[in-house]
Design a protein around this motif. Structure first.
Motif, mmCIF file in Angstrom:
data_model
loop_
_atom_site.group_PDB
_atom_site.id
_atom_site.type_symbol
_atom_site.label_atom_id
_atom_site.label_comp_id
_atom_site.label_asym_id
_atom_site.label_seq_id
_atom_site.Cartn_x
_atom_site.Cartn_y
_atom_site.Cartn_z
ATOM 1 N N ALA A 38 1.678 0.698 -4.243
ATOM 2 C CA ALA A 38 2.857 0.317 -5.020
ATOM 3 C C ALA A 38 2.505 -0.416 -6.301
ATOM 4 C CB ALA A 38 3.759 -0.573 -4.165
ATOM 5 N N VAL A 39 1.287 -0.945 -6.371
ATOM 6 C CA VAL A 39 0.921 -1.849 -7.464
ATOM 7 C C VAL A 39 0.523 -1.062 -8.708
ATOM 8 C CG1 VAL A 39 -0.660 -3.674 -8.197
ATOM 9 C CG2 VAL A 39 0.189 -3.624 -5.831
ATOM 10 N N HIS A 40 1.179 -1.360 -9.823
ATOM 11 C CA HIS A 40 0.842 -0.813 -11.127
ATOM 12 C C HIS A 40 0.252 -1.962 -11.949
ATOM 13 C CE1 HIS A 40 3.626 2.129 -9.542
ATOM 14 N NE2 HIS A 40 3.393 2.954 -10.545
ATOM 15 N N ALA A 41 -1.071 -1.988 -12.039
ATOM 16 C CA ALA A 41 -1.770 -3.074 -12.726
ATOM 17 C C ALA A 41 -1.998 -2.708 -14.183
ATOM 18 C CB ALA A 41 -3.102 -3.357 -12.040
ATOM 19 N N ILE A 42 -1.500 -3.534 -15.086
ATOM 20 C CA ILE A 42 -1.685 -3.325 -16.520
ATOM 21 C C ILE A 42 -2.972 -4.032 -16.925
ATOM 22 C CG2 ILE A 42 -0.735 -3.707 -18.810
ATOM 23 C CD1 ILE A 42 2.052 -3.728 -17.529
ATOM 24 N N ILE A 43 -3.921 -3.255 -17.468
ATOM 25 C CA ILE A 43 -5.218 -3.793 -17.885
ATOM 26 C C ILE A 43 -5.340 -3.550 -19.384
ATOM 27 C CG2 ILE A 43 -7.680 -3.875 -17.381
ATOM 28 C CD1 ILE A 43 -5.897 -4.257 -14.908
ATOM 29 N N THR A 44 -5.643 -4.593 -20.124
ATOM 30 C CA THR A 44 -5.688 -4.497 -21.581
ATOM 31 C C THR A 44 -7.103 -4.742 -22.103
ATOM 32 O OG1 THR A 44 -5.161 -6.838 -21.894
ATOM 33 C CG2 THR A 44 -3.309 -5.313 -21.758
ATOM 34 N N ARG A 79 0.824 -1.214 0.000
ATOM 35 C CA ARG A 79 0.000 0.000 0.000
ATOM 36 C C ARG A 79 0.854 1.257 0.000
ATOM 37 N NH1 ARG A 79 -3.642 -2.860 4.580
ATOM 38 N NH2 ARG A 79 -4.660 -4.368 3.203
ATOM 39 N N ASP A 80 2.158 1.073 0.209
ATOM 40 C CA ASP A 80 3.098 2.196 0.248
ATOM 41 C C ASP A 80 3.589 2.481 -1.166
ATOM 42 O OD1 ASP A 80 5.109 4.010 0.622
ATOM 43 O OD2 ASP A 80 6.233 2.798 2.072
ATOM 44 N N PRO A 81 3.306 3.663 -1.723
ATOM 45 C CA PRO A 81 3.724 3.965 -3.093
ATOM 46 C C PRO A 81 5.221 4.189 -3.246
ATOM 47 C CG PRO A 81 2.652 5.876 -2.110
ATOM 48 C CD PRO A 81 2.484 4.741 -1.134
ATOM 49 N N PRO A 101 -11.857 -5.931 -6.740
ATOM 50 C CA PRO A 101 -12.036 -4.483 -6.605
ATOM 51 C C PRO A 101 -10.691 -3.773 -6.546
ATOM 52 C CG PRO A 101 -12.521 -5.602 -4.529
ATOM 53 C CD PRO A 101 -12.296 -6.671 -5.533
ATOM 54 N N LEU A 102 -10.586 -2.692 -7.297
ATOM 55 C CA LEU A 102 -9.341 -1.914 -7.333
ATOM 56 C C LEU A 102 -9.706 -0.441 -7.268
ATOM 57 C CD1 LEU A 102 -6.288 -2.437 -9.694
ATOM 58 C CD2 LEU A 102 -7.178 -0.171 -9.221
ATOM 59 N N SER A 103 -9.170 0.246 -6.283
ATOM 60 C CA SER A 103 -9.310 1.696 -6.163
ATOM 61 C C SER A 103 -7.946 2.308 -6.412
ATOM 62 C CB SER A 103 -9.797 2.084 -4.760
ATOM 63 O OG SER A 103 -11.064 1.521 -4.505
ATOM 64 N N GLY A 104 -7.866 3.152 -7.417
ATOM 65 C CA GLY A 104 -6.564 3.733 -7.713
ATOM 66 C C GLY A 104 -6.636 4.831 -8.731
ATOM 67 N N ASP A 105 -5.458 5.256 -9.157
ATOM 68 C CA ASP A 105 -5.326 6.344 -10.123
ATOM 69 C C ASP A 105 -4.939 5.776 -11.486
ATOM 70 O OD1 ASP A 105 -5.742 8.217 -8.047
ATOM 71 O OD2 ASP A 105 -3.609 8.085 -7.503
ATOM 72 N N VAL A 149 -10.244 5.942 -10.155
ATOM 73 C CA VAL A 149 -11.211 4.934 -10.591
ATOM 74 C C VAL A 149 -11.517 3.974 -9.451
ATOM 75 C CG1 VAL A 149 -10.620 4.983 -13.058
ATOM 76 C CG2 VAL A 149 -9.352 3.482 -11.507
ATOM 77 N N GLU A 150 -12.738 3.477 -9.470
ATOM 78 C CA GLU A 150 -13.176 2.385 -8.592
ATOM 79 C C GLU A 150 -13.721 1.322 -9.532
ATOM 80 O OE1 GLU A 150 -13.198 2.437 -5.179
ATOM 81 O OE2 GLU A 150 -12.491 4.500 -4.899
ATOM 82 N N VAL A 151 -12.935 0.277 -9.773
ATOM 83 C CA VAL A 151 -13.323 -0.716 -10.775
ATOM 84 C C VAL A 151 -13.197 -2.125 -10.198
ATOM 85 C CG1 VAL A 151 -12.716 0.681 -12.790
ATOM 86 C CG2 VAL A 151 -10.955 -0.720 -11.704
#
Length: 508
Positions: free
Chosen positions: A410-416, A339-341, A385-389, A368-370
């Protein structure tokens, strides 16, 4: 060219290539395939360009070749339409002296037990008994007796990762031309070599059989020496495909040549060597649960080299995984320390067009809240559920379509938008990510492709769930032949007697 050979042969080009997991709920429809015909198909093969030795050696008739990213079983109607177009064109545009069949070898089709044999038999019936058929395959394909008997020449990759894929296709074409142009090339019987075929009752994931490591390195290292023997045309080892539940799924050896007994002897020796080495195959990297791999990656001290790469192996899209299993992303988002960026962890990737659309609406920098993933293969975990920028949005990727990177801690999720494997450094940098500087890169893959292998400061293979689970015993095979190693570890030694055959040109 030998004067008894064919001066300028007519050779067709055709094939359907996909690796299909029957343990994945994904269905591969027409959208999964890139279909080439005519001049576009010939351009697929640089060694067949006009002005090259092989390109000028025959009259090439490109019919249809369809290739897809690995995925689930092929929709029956999609397969039939491609097969029937090939068959009708072979029949109408023939006769042909030869046919180059470019396939993968692990295609599963809904309702069929041996799709490649069905394809090869249909092509043989259309081409007629005299056409010489030469096939190139992936070493993770399956070679049933029925398939082997429907073709004349057969070879496969000798490297995993598959750095020799195009060399293998060229070898298949070379062998075909040599038989047609060489001694007895005009004789439909004499130009056909013998095949010594034998299956080995071993079924292993590709991540245990990389040719970078022993025993696969030495086993495949024997093939050029066998091929060089007088009377031998080709020698090949197929690992087989572990994530389809069909009787043909197991290792296979085929040695092809004019000296039938030598081919049989060499095939028997290779089969015995493979069987004797069955306990020696090991994963290409240290393995563990995802938590164990993350503990190691995140527990390294300050200044540790980056990146630490973790293979999210259970949903590897290049082995047939659906590509939207969300289990690993959910685990990453649940780790308190992520959770720490201040850290950077990249996860590649999940395809989810709805989540991508939400990111596009929010725009770069938007919140986004997706719910992400788990819509095609929800068995390990449904949408997460993912809350992020929104970190970045990239449009018009030729494979993935629109790509969004969502940052949560810290998580950078790649969504295609569409399924895509991430094998190249540029796959990340094109999204505004620097994988070299990331603390951890988690990627849906098995063994690392060359660029990722070179990039990794260290890596682990996480035994995660999905349609291509590396733990074969928990998948639940029901239709493979038994006994089979490792499912029956105490099984007696098999006979491993190669069958000798060659296609009889007096009957289709």
């Amino acid at each position: 060219m030998d004067p008894s050979g064919i001066a300028r042969a007519r050779v067709a080009i055709a094939g359907i290539a996909i690796e299909s997991s029957t343990f994945s709920p994904h269905i591969s429809g027409p959208e999964a395939f890139t279909v080439l015909r005519g001049a576009d198909l010939r351009r697929r093969y640089p060694f067949l360009a006009v002005g090259t030795e092989r390109g000028d050696a025959a009259d090439w008739v490109p019919i249809l070749q369809a290739t897809a990213l690995p995925g689930g079983a092929v929709d029956a109607g999609t397969y039939r339409r491609m097969r029937d177009e090939i068959v009708e064109s072979v029949r109408s545009e023939g006769p042909f002296d030869g046919l180059f069949l470019d396939i993968h070898g692990a295609m599963s089709v809904v309702g069929l037990e041996d799709a490649e044999a069905d394809l090869a038999r249909a092509i043989r019936a259309a081409a007629g008994p005299d056409t010489l058929i030469s096939t190139s395959m992936d070493l993770h394909g399956n070679v049933s007796a029925e398939f082997s008997q429907a073709v004349d020449l057969i070879t496969c990759y000798r490297m995993a990762p598959h750095e020799d894929a195009w060399n293998t296709r060229e070898r298949a074409v070379h062998n075909l031309l040599e038989r047609l142009r060489g001694p007895h090339g005009r004789d439909p019987v004499a130009r056909r070599p013998w095949q010594a075929w034998v299956q080995v009752p071993v079924l292993l994931p590709g991540e245990k059989t990389s040719t970078r490591l022993e025993p696969a390195r030495s086993l495949y290292g024997r093939l050029p020496q066998i091929e060089a023997l007088d009377g031998i045309v080709d020698a090949a080892i197929w690992i087989g495909y572990a994530w389809a539940d069909e009787p043909r799924c197991q290792a296979a050896i085929v040695v092809t040549g004019d000296d039938a007994e030598l081919a049989r002897t060499q095939a028997a020796e290779l089969a015995r060597a493979f069987w004797d080495a069955r306990h020696d195959f090991a994963f290409v990297a240290p393995t563990g649960t995802l938590d164990e791999c993350l503990d190691i990656a995140l527990g390294r001290g300050p200044g540790a080299a980056t990146p630490f790469v973790i293979s999210d192996s259970g949903d590897n899209p290049t082995a047939g995984g659906a590509g939207d299993v969300s289990w690993t992303l959910g685990e990453l988002l649940a780790r308190p320390e992520l959770r720490d960026p201040a850290r950077t962890v990249i996860h590649a990737s999940i395809f989810d067009p709805d989540a991508v659309a939400e990111a596009v609406r929010a725009g770069v920098g938007g919140r986004v809240e997706v719910h992400v993933g788990g819509r095609v293969d929800a068995r390990p975990r449904g949408p997460v559920p993912l809350s992020g920028d929104v970190f970045s949005i990239t449009y018009n990727d030729p494979v993935a379509g629109t790509v969004a990177v969502l940052r949560s801690g810290a998580v950078h999720a790649i969504i295609t938008e569409r399924r895509k494997p991430f094998h190249l450094v540029s796959d990340f940098t094109g999204l505004g990510l620097d994988p070299h500087a990331a603390d951890v890169v988690v990627v849906k893959i098995g063994y690392l492709e060359p660029e990722l292998y070179e990039m990794a400061a260290d890596w682990r293979l996480a035994l995660t769930p999905g349609g291509v689970d590396q733990d074969l015993l928990r998948l639940g095979h029901q239709h493979i032949e038994r006994p089979m190693f490792p499912f029956d570890p105490d099984m007696p030694d098999p006979e491993l007697r190669p069958a000798l055959h060659r296609h009889n040109p007096t009957s289709p």
